[in-house]
Every structure is written in structure tokens, then in C-alpha cells.
Motif scaffolding. Structure first.
Motif, PDB file in Angstrom:
ATOM      1  N   UNK A   1     -14.527  -5.484  64.538  1.00  0.00           N
ATOM      2  CA  UNK A   1     -13.070  -5.339  64.432  1.00  0.00           C
ATOM      3  C   UNK A   1     -12.397  -6.686  64.223  1.00  0.00           C
ATOM      4  N   UNK A   2     -11.319  -6.685  63.460  1.00  0.00           N
ATOM      5  CA  UNK A   2     -10.574  -7.893  63.146  1.00  0.00           C
ATOM      6  C   UNK A   2      -9.113  -7.693  63.527  1.00  0.00           C
ATOM      7  N   UNK A   3      -8.458  -8.780  63.976  1.00  0.00           N
ATOM      8  CA  UNK A   3      -7.038  -8.707  64.276  1.00  0.00           C
ATOM      9  C   UNK A   3      -6.766  -7.963  65.568  1.00  0.00           C
ATOM     10  N   UNK A   4      -5.606  -7.293  65.651  1.00  0.00           N
ATOM     11  CA  UNK A   4      -5.190  -6.622  66.880  1.00  0.00           C
ATOM     12  C   UNK A   4      -5.934  -5.300  67.051  1.00  0.00           C
ATOM     13  N   UNK A   5      -6.140  -4.930  68.304  1.00  0.00           N
ATOM     14  CA  UNK A   5      -6.832  -3.672  68.588  1.00  0.00           C
ATOM     15  C   UNK A   5      -5.965  -2.466  68.225  1.00  0.00           C
ATOM     16  N   UNK A   6      -4.639  -2.666  68.244  1.00  0.00           N
ATOM     17  CA  UNK A   6      -3.741  -1.560  67.915  1.00  0.00           C
ATOM     18  C   UNK A   6      -3.788  -1.224  66.427  1.00  0.00           C
ATOM     19  N   UNK A   7      -3.985  -2.243  65.606  1.00  0.00           N
ATOM     20  CA  UNK A   7      -4.002  -2.023  64.145  1.00  0.00           C
ATOM     21  C   UNK A   7      -5.064  -2.942  63.544  1.00  0.00           C
ATOM     22  N   UNK A   8      -6.317  -2.613  63.703  1.00  0.00           N
ATOM     23  CA  UNK A   8      -7.389  -3.542  63.339  1.00  0.00           C
ATOM     24  C   UNK A   8      -7.782  -3.474  61.867  1.00  0.00           C
ATOM     25  N   UNK A   9      -8.438  -4.534  61.428  1.00  0.00           N
ATOM     26  CA  UNK A   9      -9.230  -4.518  60.208  1.00  0.00           C
ATOM     27  C   UNK A   9     -10.687  -4.504  60.615  1.00  0.00           C
ATOM     28  N   UNK A  10     -11.593  -4.505  59.638  1.00  0.00           N
ATOM     29  CA  UNK A  10     -13.015  -4.486  59.972  1.00  0.00           C
ATOM     30  C   UNK A  10     -13.804  -5.384  59.017  1.00  0.00           C
ATOM     31  N   UNK A  11     -14.868  -5.982  59.574  1.00  0.00           N
ATOM     32  CA  UNK A  11     -15.808  -6.836  58.828  1.00  0.00           C
ATOM     33  C   UNK A  11     -17.152  -6.127  58.801  1.00  0.00           C
ATOM     34  N   UNK A  12     -17.696  -5.949  57.587  1.00  0.00           N
ATOM     35  CA  UNK A  12     -18.942  -5.196  57.419  1.00  0.00           C
ATOM     36  C   UNK A  12     -20.036  -6.113  56.887  1.00  0.00           C
ATOM     37  N   UNK A  13     -21.129  -6.238  57.624  1.00  0.00           N
ATOM     38  CA  UNK A  13     -22.304  -6.969  57.148  1.00  0.00           C
ATOM     39  C   UNK A  13     -23.094  -6.060  56.202  1.00  0.00           C
ATOM     40  N   UNK A  14     -23.536  -6.616  55.058  1.00  0.00           N
ATOM     41  CA  UNK A  14     -24.210  -5.817  54.032  1.00  0.00           C
ATOM     42  C   UNK A  14     -25.668  -6.196  53.833  1.00  0.00           C
ATOM     43  N   UNK A  15     -26.170  -7.121  54.614  1.00  0.00           N
ATOM     44  CA  UNK A  15     -27.550  -7.560  54.441  1.00  0.00           C
ATOM     45  C   UNK A  15     -27.628  -9.070  54.395  1.00  0.00           C
ATOM     46  N   UNK A  16     -28.726  -9.572  53.847  1.00  0.00           N
ATOM     47  CA  UNK A  16     -28.940 -11.014  53.816  1.00  0.00           C
ATOM     48  C   UNK A  16     -28.451 -11.660  52.524  1.00  0.00           C
ATOM     49  N   UNK A  17     -27.953 -10.871  51.571  1.00  0.00           N
ATOM     50  CA  UNK A  17     -27.471 -11.435  50.317  1.00  0.00           C
ATOM     51  C   UNK A  17     -28.568 -11.962  49.418  1.00  0.00           C
ATOM     52  N   UNK A  18     -29.812 -11.541  49.653  1.00  0.00           N
ATOM     53  CA  UNK A  18     -30.934 -12.041  48.860  1.00  0.00           C
ATOM     54  C   UNK A  18     -31.685 -10.941  48.124  1.00  0.00           C
ATOM     55  N   UNK A  19     -31.381  -9.695  48.405  1.00  0.00           N
ATOM     56  CA  UNK A  19     -32.060  -8.592  47.739  1.00  0.00           C
ATOM     57  C   UNK A  19     -31.024  -7.608  47.202  1.00  0.00           C
TER      58      UNK A  19
ATOM     59  N   UNK B   1     -24.486 -12.444  41.337  1.00  0.00           N
ATOM     60  CA  UNK B   1     -24.249 -12.582  42.778  1.00  0.00           C
ATOM     61  C   UNK B   1     -24.580 -11.298  43.519  1.00  0.00           C
ATOM     62  N   UNK B   2     -25.026 -11.448  44.755  1.00  0.00           N
ATOM     63  CA  UNK B   2     -25.375 -10.301  45.593  1.00  0.00           C
ATOM     64  C   UNK B   2     -24.396 -10.211  46.755  1.00  0.00           C
ATOM     65  N   UNK B   3     -23.922  -9.013  47.093  1.00  0.00           N
ATOM     66  CA  UNK B   3     -22.979  -8.873  48.203  1.00  0.00           C
ATOM     67  C   UNK B   3     -23.607  -9.306  49.527  1.00  0.00           C
ATOM     68  N   UNK B   4     -22.795  -9.944  50.344  1.00  0.00           N
ATOM     69  CA  UNK B   4     -23.244 -10.359  51.677  1.00  0.00           C
ATOM     70  C   UNK B   4     -22.413  -9.691  52.769  1.00  0.00           C
ATOM     71  N   UNK B   5     -21.096  -9.587  52.533  1.00  0.00           N
ATOM     72  CA  UNK B   5     -20.216  -8.980  53.534  1.00  0.00           C
ATOM     73  C   UNK B   5     -18.959  -8.469  52.846  1.00  0.00           C
ATOM     74  N   UNK B   6     -18.289  -7.544  53.521  1.00  0.00           N
ATOM     75  CA  UNK B   6     -17.048  -6.967  53.014  1.00  0.00           C
ATOM     76  C   UNK B   6     -16.074  -6.855  54.175  1.00  0.00           C
TER      77      UNK B   6
END
Length: 475
Positions: free
Chosen positions: A437-455, A406-411
Motif C-alpha cells: 500500500x502507498x500513501x494514506x490508508x483511507x485512500x491508498x495506492x498500490x505498488x506491485x512487484x512483477x519479478x526480477x526484471x530479467x526474464x 526492456x522488461x517490467x520490474x514493478x508497477x
């Protein structure tokens, strides 16, 4: 090969029906119990097991039979069925016929069908099997009913079925091998595949999938290494230079347009009295398949209808020990997950791996992943989530040949992990795309795009991101 014969009955096997099945070998065979009464065994005159029969499992998810045994294995009738497994001892003449006669007698009395339908002993099952002079090899004292050979180094289990599931028998063998510092080695013909839970556990623990091959003898179904029997276990063969050759059968594959989407995530909850587990998995399942899970259980087949409340009650009963479960979907959208509930000093943790299969003309719901990550952060205590793509079978089973990893797509990172890494560090990364950013602005999480998941470049992006979050210098 040891043969497993399965009776799928329409009505619950009661004591008279089971007794009638046990008399398949006539009145001269002895009946013993093993596994604290969970297994009934037909034994020869010396008490050595010929056939081991597990306690009936109620199957409230009929599609589990076809997922594990192939098309046409679904129980007849509209209601639940009962799955009764009979395992014939290895290398014992007529033991398989005895197992087949037992299963056939159950279905004659209770309705249903036998798998495989052509199992020896199913024709003329009303007559006792001739067991005169039949004897079994004495089983080592430490052997489980499912073990065919036990050495100081390994417990060898022979299997011959379309998909090798993580049954309660097999999970018990796996536990026993870990405790005794042995390796579990499952030997199959080349047409067998592994279920996702079986594959994941074999990869995580000292174990090996041994595939029979007419050209090289045996090879590892997960790595392709040619195997040989040495020092009481199957081990990689070595050539003159010390290199282990790869079996030709492992590399003989063609391209596929089928895909799998794999989510691995962890959540953490405060141990409050009204906590109900399984919400994060249910949310992910709903997002990726359009509906909730169909069933769950502590082994395969996963025979119980999906229930977060029952899952929570089981985990509560087993605490502080961890609870491992299998969760399954429906045939129209293949999906299988493993969920482990762990009690930690911080609270109650859920460790989930969810795989969903897609065919050539089916669109993967990749655009829904950021929204799912936001929901997991907002409502389900997300710690981390890794989304991966791979070219592999839609039905999620693992064949004994090479599959692209499997290839990473997002984290995704939860608020507590963002705080640990530092908000500035988590929000300003060396990746091409800025994190969401994810969730509340005061205490957020984050979503990271890593590419297309094909290379393979997505692996470099993930490694770069993790080094940055840990505060390590760039590689």
C-alpha cells in the motif's frame, strides 16, 4: 552526406561577429532568413540556400556538448557557452567548407572551438572561401532548412554526428511531416547513434532511421529491416515470399553488462494558481541519482539550468497546448528524461519517461522504488508508474543494432486509479507477491512487484495484473 558544423563560443555571438562569419564566402553571397527569422541562410545569386545557420543557443550545461558530440567537445572556460549550428546544403561543392569557415571565424573572434575540429574550411578561415560558380539545388517550397530531400511521401534528413539529437531543427521537421502526412526519415552512417528523445519520438510517430550499410545498402536502425527506395521513400524490401530480411549488421552484437532503469509515470494536479510543475520528476531523479537534474530545454542540447519555476512558466504560456521538454543529468550518472505537460479536463497532467544508465560494477537502486512510489502518491498526484530494466548502453544512446527490449520490474497505481478499479480488486491480485500500500490508508495506492526484471515472465505478470485491474477474465 550533409554536414553540420557547430561553433561552441565562449562569448555571446553579437551582430558584428555573426556578420564577419557570414562574410566567409565574400560579399557576393546573399543573406536570407527563414523560420520567421530563426534561421539565417547564405544563398547563391539565385537565392538558393548554401548554408543555414540557427540562432545561437546559450549552453548553461557544458556536459551537453560531450554527451552529444563526444569526449573533448566541452566548451573551454568556466562560464556558459553558445552553441551555433551551421548546416551545409546537400550535394553542393564547397558548401561544407563555407559552413566550416563561418564557424571558425566565430571562434576566432569570440573564443571557443569548432566541432568537428577537422571540418573543411576551418584552416585559413580568415580568407574568404572561393564560391565562384557555386550553386545550390532549388529547395521545395515546403522544405525546412534541415530537410535534404522532400517528396510527397517523406522528408529525408541526412545526419553524420556521434549522436543524433532532437534539435530544434529536427523537431520542427518532425512537426511539419506530421502535419503534411509525410514520414520523417533520418539517414546516417553506421557509426551514428540516436539520443533517447530522438529514439522515443521516431518510435512514436511515422518515421524511420535509415542506416547505410555496405553489404545490404540500407536498413532500419530500430528494427533491422533491409530497406529500399521505392514510391518516394525508404521502405522495407521484400523477398519472393513477401518477407522483409533483417540486415546482418543489425544482429551482430555481443553481450553487455551495462544496464538501464526506465521509469514511465503520469501525475495529475489540480490547476491551482500556485502549482509548480516538475516535482515528481525531480523526486524520481533525486532518488535514482542522488541529486537534481542538471538541465532542461525544449530541444537538444538542453541548455538551461534546471528550474521548476521556469518550466511551469513555459507550460503556462503555451497552455492549452501541450509542452514537451528534455531533461538531462551529469556525466557521472547518465540520465535523460522527456516530460510532457498536458492540460486535460481533469487538471494538469505530467507524462514522464526517465532513463538512468549504469555500468557493470554499479548497483541499481531497485530497493528505493517502493519508497519513491509512495512519495509520488503522497505528494505528486501519481496516476500510474511502470518500472523497467534493460541490457543497454550506460550512456543511454541507441546504436543501430538489436537491443533487448526492456522488461517490467514493478508497477504502481495511484489512489484515483485504485478507486476506479475497486479497492478489493486492486489489493487482491493473482500475482505471487501481495501489493504494497502507498500513501494514506483511507485512500491508498498500490505498488506491485512483477519479478526480477530479467526474464520474459515479468511481461506475463504485468499482463495478468492489468487484466485483473480491468476486471477481464484470466487469459
Amino acid at each position: 552526406m550533409t554536414k553540420d558544423v557547430i561553433a561552441l563560443t565562449e562569448r555571446m555571438p553579437d551582430a558584428p561577429a555573426v556578420l564577419a562569419g557570414l562574410l566567409a564566402g565574400g560579399p557576393d553571397l546573399r543573406v536570407e532568413t527563414a523560420g520567421e527569422g530563426a534561421v539565417v541562410q547564405l544563398c547563391d545569386s539565385e537565392g538558393r540556400p548554401l548554408v543555414s545557420i540557427e540562432v545561437p543557443l546559450m549552453l548553461q550545461v557544458p556536459s551537453e556538448a560531450s554527451r552529444l558530440l563526444g569526449p573533448g567537445a566541452e566548451p573551454s572556460g568556466d562560464g556558459p557557452a553558445w552553441w551555433v549550428e551551421a548546416r551545409a546544403a546537400a550535394g553542393v561543392p564547397r558548401a561544407e567548407q563555407l559552413a566550416g569557415a563561418f564557424a571558425a571565424r566565430l571562434t576566432m573572434l569570440l573564443g571557443g572551438r569548432v566541432w568537428p575540429p577537422d571540418a573543411p574550411g576551418t584552416v585559413g578561415a580568415a580568407r574568404p572561401v572561393d564560391v565562384s560558380g557555386i550553386t545550390a539545388v532549388p529547395a521545395p517550397a515546403a522544405a525546412q532548412p534541415a530537410v535534404d530531400m522532400l517528396t510527397d511521401a517523406a522528408a529525408v534528413v541526412l545526419q553524420d554526428r556521434p549522436v543524433v539529437p532532437m534539435t530544434s531543427w529536427l523537431s520542427e521537421v518532425l512537426r511539419a511531416t506530421v502535419e503534411s502526412d509525410r514520414s520523417l526519415q533520418i539517414v546516417t552512417p553506421p557509426h551514428c547513434r540516436l539520443s533517447p528523445p530522438t529514439r522515443m519520438l521516431l518510435q512514436a510517430l511515422p518515421s524511420r532511421w535509415v542506416v547505410q550499410d555496405e553489404r545490404c545498402g540500407y536498413y532500419d536502425g530500430l528494427t533491422g529491416a533491409v530497406l529500399t527506395w521505392q514510391d518516394d521513400a525508404f521502405s522495407p524490401a521484400r523477398d519472393e515470399s513477401g518477407v522483409s530480411p533483417v540486415a546482418d549488421a543489425f544482429t551482430e552484437i555481443g553481450p553487455t553488462d551495462e544496464r538501464q532503469l526506465i521509469l514511465s509515470f503520469r501525475t495529475l494536479h489540480r490547476p491551482v494558481a500556485d502549482l509548480v510543475l516538475g516535482g515528481a520528476l525531480e523526486a524520481a531523479w533525486q532518488t535514482l541519482t542522488g541529486g537534481p537534474p542538471a538541465g532542461w530545454g525544449t530541444s537538444e542540447p538542453a541548455g538551461l539550468t534546471w528550474s521548476r519555476r521556469q518550466l511551469t512558466e513555459l507550460a503556462y504560456e503555451r497552455a492549452p497546448r501541450s509542452t514537451w521538454t528534455v531533461v538531462v543529468g551529469t556525466p557521472d550518472r547518465p540520465a535523460v528524461a522527456t516530460l510532457r505537460v498536458i492540460r486535460t479536463p481533469e487538471g494538469v497532467e505530467e507524462d514522464v519517461t526517465l532513463a538512468v544508465g549504469y555500468g557493470p560494477d554499479e548497483k541499481l537502486p531497485l530497493e528505493a522504488l517502493p519508497e519513491l512510489a509512495d512519495e509520488l502518491v503522497t505528494r505528486h498526484g501519481l496516476k500510474t508508474m511502470l518500472c523497467q530494466l534493460r541490457e543497454a548502453r550506460r550512456d543511454l544512446s541507441a546504436p543501430p543494432h538489436f537491443e533487448r527490449p526492456p522488461l517490467p520490474y514493478a508497477f504502481a497505481l495511484g489512489p484515483a486509479e485504485v478507486q476506479e478499479a475497486g479497492r478489493d480488486t486492486a489489493s487482491r491480485t493473482p500475482l505471487k507477491d501481495r501489493p504494497m500500500p502507498l500513501g494514506s490508508s483511507a485512500r491508498p495506492g498500490f505498488y506491485y512487484a512483477l519479478g526480477d526484471g530479467e526474464t520474459a515472465e515479468s511481461w506475463a505478470a504485468l499482463e495478468q495484473l492489468l487484466r485483473h485491474l480491468r476486471g477481464a477474465p484470466p487469459a
